[in-house]
Design a protein around this motif. Structure first.
Motif, PDB file in Angstrom:
ATOM      1  N   SER A 169       4.092 -11.636   0.218  1.00  0.00           N
ATOM      2  CA  SER A 169       4.320 -10.608  -0.809  1.00  0.00           C
ATOM      3  C   SER A 169       3.094 -10.355  -1.695  1.00  0.00           C
ATOM      4  O   SER A 169       3.060  -9.354  -2.413  1.00  0.00           O
ATOM      5  N   VAL A 170       2.112 -11.226  -1.644  1.00  0.00           N
ATOM      6  CA  VAL A 170       0.942 -11.043  -2.503  1.00  0.00           C
ATOM      7  C   VAL A 170       0.001 -10.008  -1.884  1.00  0.00           C
ATOM      8  O   VAL A 170       0.071  -9.717  -0.688  1.00  0.00           O
ATOM      9  N   ASP A 171      -0.854  -9.484  -2.730  1.00  0.00           N
ATOM     10  CA  ASP A 171      -1.869  -8.535  -2.279  1.00  0.00           C
ATOM     11  C   ASP A 171      -3.111  -9.341  -1.869  1.00  0.00           C
ATOM     12  O   ASP A 171      -3.817  -9.899  -2.716  1.00  0.00           O
ATOM     13  N   GLN A 172      -3.352  -9.407  -0.576  1.00  0.00           N
ATOM     14  CA  GLN A 172      -4.452 -10.235  -0.094  1.00  0.00           C
ATOM     15  C   GLN A 172      -5.812  -9.688  -0.522  1.00  0.00           C
ATOM     16  O   GLN A 172      -6.775 -10.458  -0.662  1.00  0.00           O
ATOM     17  N   HIS A 173      -5.900  -8.391  -0.767  1.00  0.00           N
ATOM     18  CA  HIS A 173      -7.180  -7.823  -1.211  1.00  0.00           C
ATOM     19  C   HIS A 173      -7.527  -8.271  -2.626  1.00  0.00           C
ATOM     20  O   HIS A 173      -8.713  -8.481  -2.947  1.00  0.00           O
ATOM     21  N   ASP A 174      -6.509  -8.419  -3.475  1.00  0.00           N
ATOM     22  CA  ASP A 174      -6.772  -8.904  -4.833  1.00  0.00           C
ATOM     23  C   ASP A 174      -7.110 -10.394  -4.826  1.00  0.00           C
ATOM     24  O   ASP A 174      -8.011 -10.842  -5.559  1.00  0.00           O
ATOM     25  N   VAL A 175      -6.398 -11.161  -4.011  1.00  0.00           N
ATOM     26  CA  VAL A 175      -6.640 -12.606  -3.982  1.00  0.00           C
ATOM     27  C   VAL A 175      -7.999 -12.916  -3.372  1.00  0.00           C
ATOM     28  O   VAL A 175      -8.708 -13.828  -3.812  1.00  0.00           O
ATOM     29  N   LEU A 176      -8.405 -12.138  -2.364  1.00  0.00           N
ATOM     30  CA  LEU A 176      -9.664 -12.371  -1.663  1.00  0.00           C
ATOM     31  C   LEU A 176     -10.696 -11.307  -2.025  1.00  0.00           C
ATOM     32  O   LEU A 176     -11.493 -10.887  -1.190  1.00  0.00           O
ATOM     33  N   SER A 177     -10.701 -10.869  -3.266  1.00  0.00           N
ATOM     34  CA  SER A 177     -11.606  -9.784  -3.676  1.00  0.00           C
ATOM     35  C   SER A 177     -13.066 -10.206  -3.632  1.00  0.00           C
ATOM     36  O   SER A 177     -13.960  -9.353  -3.516  1.00  0.00           O
ATOM     37  N   ASP A 178     -13.337 -11.509  -3.744  1.00  0.00           N
ATOM     38  CA  ASP A 178     -14.716 -11.974  -3.724  1.00  0.00           C
ATOM     39  C   ASP A 178     -15.257 -12.139  -2.306  1.00  0.00           C
ATOM     40  O   ASP A 178     -16.430 -12.491  -2.129  1.00  0.00           O
ATOM     41  N   LEU A 179     -14.428 -11.901  -1.289  1.00  0.00           N
ATOM     42  CA  LEU A 179     -14.856 -12.048   0.101  1.00  0.00           C
ATOM     43  C   LEU A 179     -15.011 -10.678   0.742  1.00  0.00           C
ATOM     44  O   LEU A 179     -14.555  -9.661   0.208  1.00  0.00           O
ATOM     45  N   THR A 180     -15.647 -10.683   1.879  1.00  0.00           N
ATOM     46  CA  THR A 180     -15.911  -9.416   2.576  1.00  0.00           C
ATOM     47  C   THR A 180     -15.147  -9.366   3.893  1.00  0.00           C
ATOM     48  O   THR A 180     -14.617 -10.372   4.383  1.00  0.00           O
ATOM     49  N   ASP A 181     -15.122  -8.176   4.445  1.00  0.00           N
ATOM     50  CA  ASP A 181     -14.497  -7.921   5.750  1.00  0.00           C
ATOM     51  C   ASP A 181     -13.041  -8.372   5.780  1.00  0.00           C
ATOM     52  O   ASP A 181     -12.580  -9.063   6.695  1.00  0.00           O
TER      53      ASP A 181
END
Length: 269
Positions: free
Chosen positions: A46-58
């Motif tokens: 249910s979490v937004d993976q883009h927000d959690v992994l915003s410091d990573l690329t691709d």
């Protein structure tokens, strides 16, 4: 699932699923990082993976949760799983005719005696077959009649009866296979016991003959002089060696002639 994908799944040698390209080292590392940052695994979907992994690329646009392994506990709870478009049961069982959607006429419980029901099915099959012959030779219905011919009903009932007989016979296949295996193993055991008894009887007979020869040789010793005693001892040794050789040949199953035994005894003594 479109028709092309379904036909591919039913192919005897299907291609790998199209999402196998998602299992890259980078995506698997992203999934591990997402699990570490989201402590509660129940909320990882249910979490937004883009927000959690915003410091990573691709970061892929599809959910990384798709890379998770199948839940074995779910498969065990449901008792089945799907592979290449086919459903397989965790515990291999023979489904009954009722479970396959047929009209079962015999008791479903295997502990109940099914012979009365099967005899009734056979009698009904014979009666229906007789009625089918009568319906076939009957005059045809009028050209514009909407009533189906009578033989249709008899054919459908014969099909139901035949399905019950085949299903009942298939249910008894494990019992029949177990009975055949027990009979085969018992037969092999009986054959080995018979062969063992025959070998013991032959050995006992040879022991009796050897004892008779030893007794006869000892009775001849006082009546002979020294030279004759030595000759008797040699002859007795030859007889004992020959009989022992015959005994070994009979126990091992090898055929030995008398000439071979005597020649061998001459060489030994």
């Amino acid at each position: 699932m479109d028709e092309s994908q379904e036909s591919e799944l039913r192919n005897p040698f299907p291609s790998p699923p199209s999402h196998y390209v998602k299992y890259t080292s980078h995506n698997l590392k992203l999934l591990e990082t997402l699990k570490e940052r989201v402590k509660d695994t129940a909320d990882i979907a249910s979490v937004d993976q883009h927000d959690v992994l915003s410091d990573l690329t691709d970061i892929p646009p599809w959910p990384l949760v798709q890379l998770e392994k199948p839940r074995v506990d779910w498969i065990l709870d449901e008792g089945r799983y799907s592979v290449f478009g086919e459903t397989w049961f965790v515990k291999e069982t023979i489904p009954s005719l009722a479970e396959l959607g047929g009209h079962q006429l015999y008791p479903p419980d295997p502990s109940v005696d099914r012979r009365p029901a099967l005899l009734s099915i056979i009698r009904s099959l014979l009666v229906t077959y007789s009625n089918l012959i009568g319906a076939i030779v009957a005059p045809p219905p009028p050209p514009f009649s909407q009533v189906p011919p009578e033989w249709h009903r008899h054919v459908e009932w014969i099909t139901v009866l035949a399905q019950n007989l085949m299903a009942a016979a298939n249910d008894l296949r494990p019992v029949q296979a177990r009975g055949n295996l027990e009979h085969m193993m018992q037969r092999q055991l009986d054959i080995r016991q018979e062969e063992t008894r025959a070998i013991h009887a032959t050995c006992d007979e040879l022991e009796s003959r050897l004892q008779t020869l030893r007794t006869a040789a000892l009775e001849m010793v006082p009546k002979q002089n020294t030279g004759t005693l030595q000759e008797t001892s040699v002859r007795m040794s030859r007889c004992i060696i020959s009989l022992d050789f015959i005994r070994l040949g009979q126990v091992s199953g090898e055929a030995t002639t008398t000439e071979e035994v005597l020649r061998w005894a001459e060489e030994v003594t």
